[in-house]
Design an enzyme around this catalytic site. Structure first.
Site, short mmCIF file in Angstrom:
data_model
loop_
_atom_site.label_atom_id
_atom_site.label_comp_id
_atom_site.label_asym_id
_atom_site.label_seq_id
_atom_site.Cartn_x
_atom_site.Cartn_y
_atom_site.Cartn_z
N LYS A 18 28.26 39.04 43.66
CA LYS A 18 27.30 38.29 44.10
C LYS A 18 27.44 38.17 45.93
O LYS A 18 26.46 37.63 46.43
CB LYS A 18 27.41 36.80 43.58
CG LYS A 18 27.15 36.98 42.04
CD LYS A 18 27.75 35.21 41.60
CE LYS A 18 28.06 35.52 40.10
NZ LYS A 18 28.66 34.17 39.74
N GLY A 19 28.44 38.35 46.19
CA GLY A 19 28.73 38.24 47.68
C GLY A 19 27.76 38.64 48.55
O GLY A 19 27.76 37.98 49.60
N ASP A 57 38.16 43.86 51.86
CA ASP A 57 39.35 43.01 51.93
C ASP A 57 40.35 43.96 51.75
O ASP A 57 40.81 44.62 52.61
CB ASP A 57 39.26 41.81 51.08
CG ASP A 57 40.47 40.83 51.31
OD1 ASP A 57 41.59 41.38 51.49
OD2 ASP A 57 40.36 39.58 51.35
N LYS A 108 38.74 42.92 56.70
CA LYS A 108 39.97 42.63 57.27
C LYS A 108 40.98 43.71 57.26
O LYS A 108 41.42 44.17 56.32
CB LYS A 108 40.50 41.55 56.08
CG LYS A 108 39.90 40.38 55.98
CD LYS A 108 40.49 39.52 54.77
CE LYS A 108 39.82 38.29 54.33
NZ LYS A 108 40.33 37.74 53.28
N PHE A 134 41.49 33.97 53.78
CA PHE A 134 40.62 33.92 52.65
C PHE A 134 39.36 32.88 53.50
O PHE A 134 39.71 31.93 53.96
CB PHE A 134 41.02 33.23 51.56
CG PHE A 134 39.96 33.27 50.29
CD1 PHE A 134 40.03 34.36 49.60
CD2 PHE A 134 39.27 32.26 49.85
CE1 PHE A 134 39.23 34.68 48.81
CE2 PHE A 134 38.39 32.49 49.06
CZ PHE A 134 38.50 33.61 48.07
N VAL A 135 38.17 33.69 53.45
CA VAL A 135 36.95 33.12 54.06
C VAL A 135 35.96 32.70 53.01
O VAL A 135 35.94 33.31 52.06
CB VAL A 135 36.58 33.95 55.25
CG1 VAL A 135 37.65 34.05 56.29
CG2 VAL A 135 36.00 35.26 54.69
N ASP A 159 32.69 33.29 48.07
CA ASP A 159 32.79 32.02 47.60
C ASP A 159 34.35 31.68 47.33
O ASP A 159 35.31 32.62 47.42
CB ASP A 159 32.36 32.09 46.14
CG ASP A 159 33.01 33.18 45.04
OD1 ASP A 159 33.20 34.22 45.65
OD2 ASP A 159 33.73 32.76 44.10
#
Ligand SMILES: O=P(O)(O)OC[C@H]1O[C@H](OP(=O)(O)OP(=O)(O)O)[C@H](O)[C@@H]1O
Ligand SMILES: [Mg+2]
Length: 191
Positions: free
Chosen positions: A50-51, A113, A141, A162-163, A169
Site C-alpha cells: 500500500k505504501g 530500505d 536508505k 524508520f519513517v 505506515d
C-alpha cells in the site's frame, strides 16, 4: 485542523521530506522518466501497495503531463507486517491483473530500505517478460541496503531511521500525512 496539521501530526518528532519537496521532486522525476521513455507507446506504472499509493497518484499525474500515455497497475506485497524491520519474506497479496510481456514497465515504490522487496519484485516482473523494467522510488536508505539493486530514479536518500507519512505506515497508521517524518520514540509500543 485548518492549518494543515492532522490529529497525529503531534506524534512526529521531525520532518525528513516536506510536502513541497515531494511535489517538486515528483515533477523532476516525471521529466526524467518521460525523457528516457520518449520512444514508448505507453508506460505501464506498477504501483506497490500500500505504501506507494500517494506517490503513485501524484507521480502518474506528473508523468501524464510530460510523457507518453500512462497506464496503471498495482501489486500488493508485504514484508513488514506490524513491525519496523523487514521479515525478508515477501508475500504477494495482490498480483498484476494483466500480461506485461513486451511492455515498458516502471515500478513505483515509496521506499527502498533493505531492498529485499524490490529485489524479489524485479525478478518476478522480469520472469513475466516485460521489455524493460525501471524503478522509481521516492525514498531510499543507502545505509540499510542488504542487496544491490538497480534503482534508476530516486527522489531522496535518507538516513536509516524508520519513517512514516505520504503512504508509509507504522502499524497501518500515518499513511495519510502529507509529508515524511520520524515518529517520536514514545509512539512505539503504544496501542
Ligand atoms: O526495501 P525493503 O526493506 O523491502 O522495504 C520496502 C518495502 O516495505 C514497505 O512495504 P510493507 O511491507 O511495509 O507494506 P505496505 O506498503 O503495505 O506498508 C514499503 O512500502 C516497501 O514496499
Ligand atoms: Mg508498511
Amino acid at each position: 485542523m485548518a492549518d494543515g496539521t492532522t490529529w497525529h501530526s503531534s506524534d512526529i518528532d521531525h520532518v525528513i521530506v516536506s510536502e513541497e519537496q515531494i511535489r517538486d521532486k515528483t515533477a523532476e522525476l516525471a521529466k526524467q522518466v518521460a525523457a528516457d521513455h520518449a520512444d514508448a507507446e505507453s508506460i505501464l506504472l506498477v504501483g506497490v501497495l500500500k505504501g506507494a499509493v500517494m506517490f503513485m497518484a501524484d507521480f502518474a499525474r506528473a508523468l501524464g503531463r510530460v510523457g507518453p500515455p500512462v497506464e496503471l497497475e498495482f501489486m500488493a506485497v508485504s514484508s513488514y507486517g506490524q513491525g519496523t524491520t523487514s521479515s525478508g519474506v515477501v508475500r504477494i497479496l495482490k498480483d498484476l491483473d494483466r500480461d506485461i510481456a513486451g511492455r515498458h514497465v516502471v515500478v513505483v515504490e515509496d521506499i527502498v530500505d533493505s531492498g529485499l522487496t524490490l529485489s524479489w519484485l524485479l525478478k518476478y516482473l522480469e520472469s513475466r517478460s516485460a521489455a524493460r523494467v525501471d524503478v522509481v522510488a521516492l525514498l531510499r536508505k543507502p545505509d540499510a541496503l542488504k542487496v544491490s539493486i538497480p534503482v534508476r530514479y530516486v527522489g531522496f536518500d535518507i538516513p536509516s531511521e524508520f519513517v512514516v507519512g505520504y503512504g508509509l505506515d507504522y502499524a497501518e497508521r500515518y499513511r495519510d500525512l502529507p509529508f515524511v517524518g520520524v515518529l517520536k520514540p514514545s509512539v512505539y509500543g503504544r496501542g
